[in-house]
Design a protein around this motif. Sequence first.
Motif, mmCIF file in Angstrom:
data_model
loop_
_atom_site.group_PDB
_atom_site.id
_atom_site.type_symbol
_atom_site.label_atom_id
_atom_site.label_comp_id
_atom_site.label_asym_id
_atom_site.label_seq_id
_atom_site.Cartn_x
_atom_site.Cartn_y
_atom_site.Cartn_z
ATOM 1 N N LEU A 2 0.831 -1.203 0.000
ATOM 2 C CA LEU A 2 0.000 0.000 0.000
ATOM 3 C C LEU A 2 0.865 1.252 0.000
ATOM 4 C CD1 LEU A 2 -2.772 1.328 0.161
ATOM 5 C CD2 LEU A 2 -2.602 1.164 2.648
ATOM 6 N N TRP A 3 1.963 1.246 0.783
ATOM 7 C CA TRP A 3 2.831 2.412 0.818
ATOM 8 C C TRP A 3 3.533 2.625 -0.514
ATOM 9 C CZ3 TRP A 3 2.193 6.244 3.768
ATOM 10 C CH2 TRP A 3 1.662 6.081 5.033
ATOM 11 N N THR A 4 3.844 1.555 -1.214
ATOM 12 C CA THR A 4 4.453 1.692 -2.534
ATOM 13 C C THR A 4 3.505 2.413 -3.490
ATOM 14 O OG1 THR A 4 5.706 -0.348 -2.178
ATOM 15 C CG2 THR A 4 5.485 0.417 -4.454
ATOM 16 N N ILE A 5 2.237 2.058 -3.450
ATOM 17 C CA ILE A 5 1.246 2.699 -4.310
ATOM 18 C C ILE A 5 1.079 4.170 -3.922
ATOM 19 C CG2 ILE A 5 -1.203 2.719 -4.935
ATOM 20 C CD1 ILE A 5 -1.120 -0.360 -4.574
ATOM 21 N N ILE A 6 1.006 4.450 -2.625
ATOM 22 C CA ILE A 6 0.839 5.835 -2.165
ATOM 23 C C ILE A 6 2.042 6.689 -2.549
ATOM 24 C CG2 ILE A 6 0.696 7.284 -0.101
ATOM 25 C CD1 ILE A 6 -1.037 5.044 1.146
ATOM 26 N N VAL A 7 3.252 6.180 -2.308
ATOM 27 C CA VAL A 7 4.465 6.926 -2.650
ATOM 28 C C VAL A 7 4.549 7.142 -4.155
ATOM 29 C CG1 VAL A 7 6.991 6.778 -2.687
ATOM 30 C CG2 VAL A 7 5.752 6.265 -0.594
ATOM 31 N N THR A 8 4.174 6.145 -4.936
ATOM 32 C CA THR A 8 4.205 6.281 -6.394
ATOM 33 C C THR A 8 3.223 7.342 -6.862
ATOM 34 O OG1 THR A 8 4.849 3.971 -6.621
ATOM 35 C CG2 THR A 8 3.947 5.034 -8.569
ATOM 36 N N LEU A 9 2.021 7.360 -6.306
ATOM 37 C CA LEU A 9 1.028 8.368 -6.709
ATOM 38 C C LEU A 9 1.442 9.772 -6.277
ATOM 39 C CD1 LEU A 9 -2.322 6.495 -6.045
ATOM 40 C CD2 LEU A 9 -1.303 7.078 -8.249
ATOM 41 N N VAL A 10 1.904 9.920 -5.043
ATOM 42 C CA VAL A 10 2.331 11.235 -4.565
ATOM 43 C C VAL A 10 3.549 11.715 -5.358
ATOM 44 C CG1 VAL A 10 3.291 12.485 -2.587
ATOM 45 C CG2 VAL A 10 1.338 10.969 -2.277
ATOM 46 N N GLY A 11 4.501 10.821 -5.574
ATOM 47 C CA GLY A 11 5.666 11.175 -6.388
ATOM 48 C C GLY A 11 5.276 11.516 -7.811
ATOM 49 N N GLY A 12 4.313 10.786 -8.364
ATOM 50 C CA GLY A 12 3.835 11.082 -9.710
ATOM 51 C C GLY A 12 3.207 12.458 -9.802
ATOM 52 N N VAL A 13 2.456 12.845 -8.768
ATOM 53 C CA VAL A 13 1.850 14.184 -8.740
ATOM 54 C C VAL A 13 2.938 15.251 -8.685
ATOM 55 C CG1 VAL A 13 0.475 15.763 -7.343
ATOM 56 C CG2 VAL A 13 -0.344 13.453 -7.740
ATOM 57 N N ILE A 14 3.911 15.074 -7.799
ATOM 58 C CA ILE A 14 4.960 16.088 -7.627
ATOM 59 C C ILE A 14 5.851 16.176 -8.862
ATOM 60 C CG2 ILE A 14 7.026 16.698 -6.285
ATOM 61 C CD1 ILE A 14 5.560 15.436 -3.848
ATOM 62 N N ILE A 15 6.396 15.044 -9.288
ATOM 63 C CA ILE A 15 7.307 15.046 -10.436
ATOM 64 C C ILE A 15 6.558 15.450 -11.706
ATOM 65 C CG2 ILE A 15 8.831 13.606 -11.869
ATOM 66 C CD1 ILE A 15 10.036 14.221 -9.152
ATOM 67 N N GLY A 16 5.327 14.974 -11.886
ATOM 68 C CA GLY A 16 4.535 15.341 -13.054
ATOM 69 C C GLY A 16 4.206 16.818 -13.089
ATOM 70 N N SER A 17 3.865 17.381 -11.935
ATOM 71 C CA SER A 17 3.564 18.815 -11.884
ATOM 72 C C SER A 17 4.799 19.651 -12.195
ATOM 73 C CB SER A 17 3.014 19.190 -10.503
ATOM 74 O OG SER A 17 1.803 18.523 -10.269
ATOM 75 N N LEU A 18 5.942 19.246 -11.660
ATOM 76 C CA LEU A 18 7.183 19.953 -11.991
ATOM 77 C C LEU A 18 7.536 19.781 -13.460
ATOM 78 C CD1 LEU A 18 9.292 19.159 -8.810
ATOM 79 C CD2 LEU A 18 8.470 21.403 -9.546
ATOM 80 N N GLY A 19 7.318 18.586 -14.003
ATOM 81 C CA GLY A 19 7.555 18.365 -15.432
ATOM 82 C C GLY A 19 6.643 19.222 -16.285
ATOM 83 N N LYS A 20 5.377 19.366 -15.879
ATOM 84 C CA LYS A 20 4.434 20.215 -16.615
ATOM 85 C C LYS A 20 4.860 21.673 -16.521
ATOM 86 C CE LYS A 20 -0.376 21.411 -17.073
ATOM 87 N NZ LYS A 20 -1.745 21.037 -16.869
ATOM 88 N N PHE A 21 5.350 22.089 -15.354
ATOM 89 C CA PHE A 21 5.817 23.461 -15.171
ATOM 90 C C PHE A 21 7.003 23.769 -16.081
ATOM 91 C CE2 PHE A 21 8.608 26.502 -12.977
ATOM 92 C CZ PHE A 21 7.759 27.597 -12.927
ATOM 93 N N PHE A 22 7.917 22.814 -16.223
ATOM 94 C CA PHE A 22 9.116 23.043 -17.028
ATOM 95 C C PHE A 22 8.948 22.707 -18.503
ATOM 96 C CE2 PHE A 22 11.157 22.766 -12.801
ATOM 97 C CZ PHE A 22 11.800 23.991 -12.830
ATOM 98 N N ALA A 23 7.817 22.129 -18.899
ATOM 99 C CA ALA A 23 7.569 21.876 -20.320
ATOM 100 C C ALA A 23 7.448 23.226 -21.024
ATOM 101 C CB ALA A 23 6.301 21.048 -20.510
#
Length: 104
Positions: A2-23
Amino acid sequence: MLWTIIVTLVGGVIIGSLGKFFAPGHRDNIPFWLVVVCGIVGMLVGSVLYYALFGVANNVKGNPDYGWDNTTKGIDWWRHVWQIVVAALAVMAASFVTGRDRRA
């Protein structure tokens, strides 16, 4: 698990948002769920690329606790930079594939 899924989703939100910001420019007009997917792709591919090019730090070589997802004893800042760059490329690719890279 469960923690793997939570960390993956939270990390996906953070890294994806930063990636969208820098696109660059208007190439980031995609829905939020696709930003999260691009962030998860950025996390995984960026980590594997970083590990393939640089490996683990000298002070943890041979230690089985360190590998492609953990390359130093501290925070892997450069690995996170690679993840954000890959996520930005994934955001640009997603906007191109979905046809949302054109100006409205």
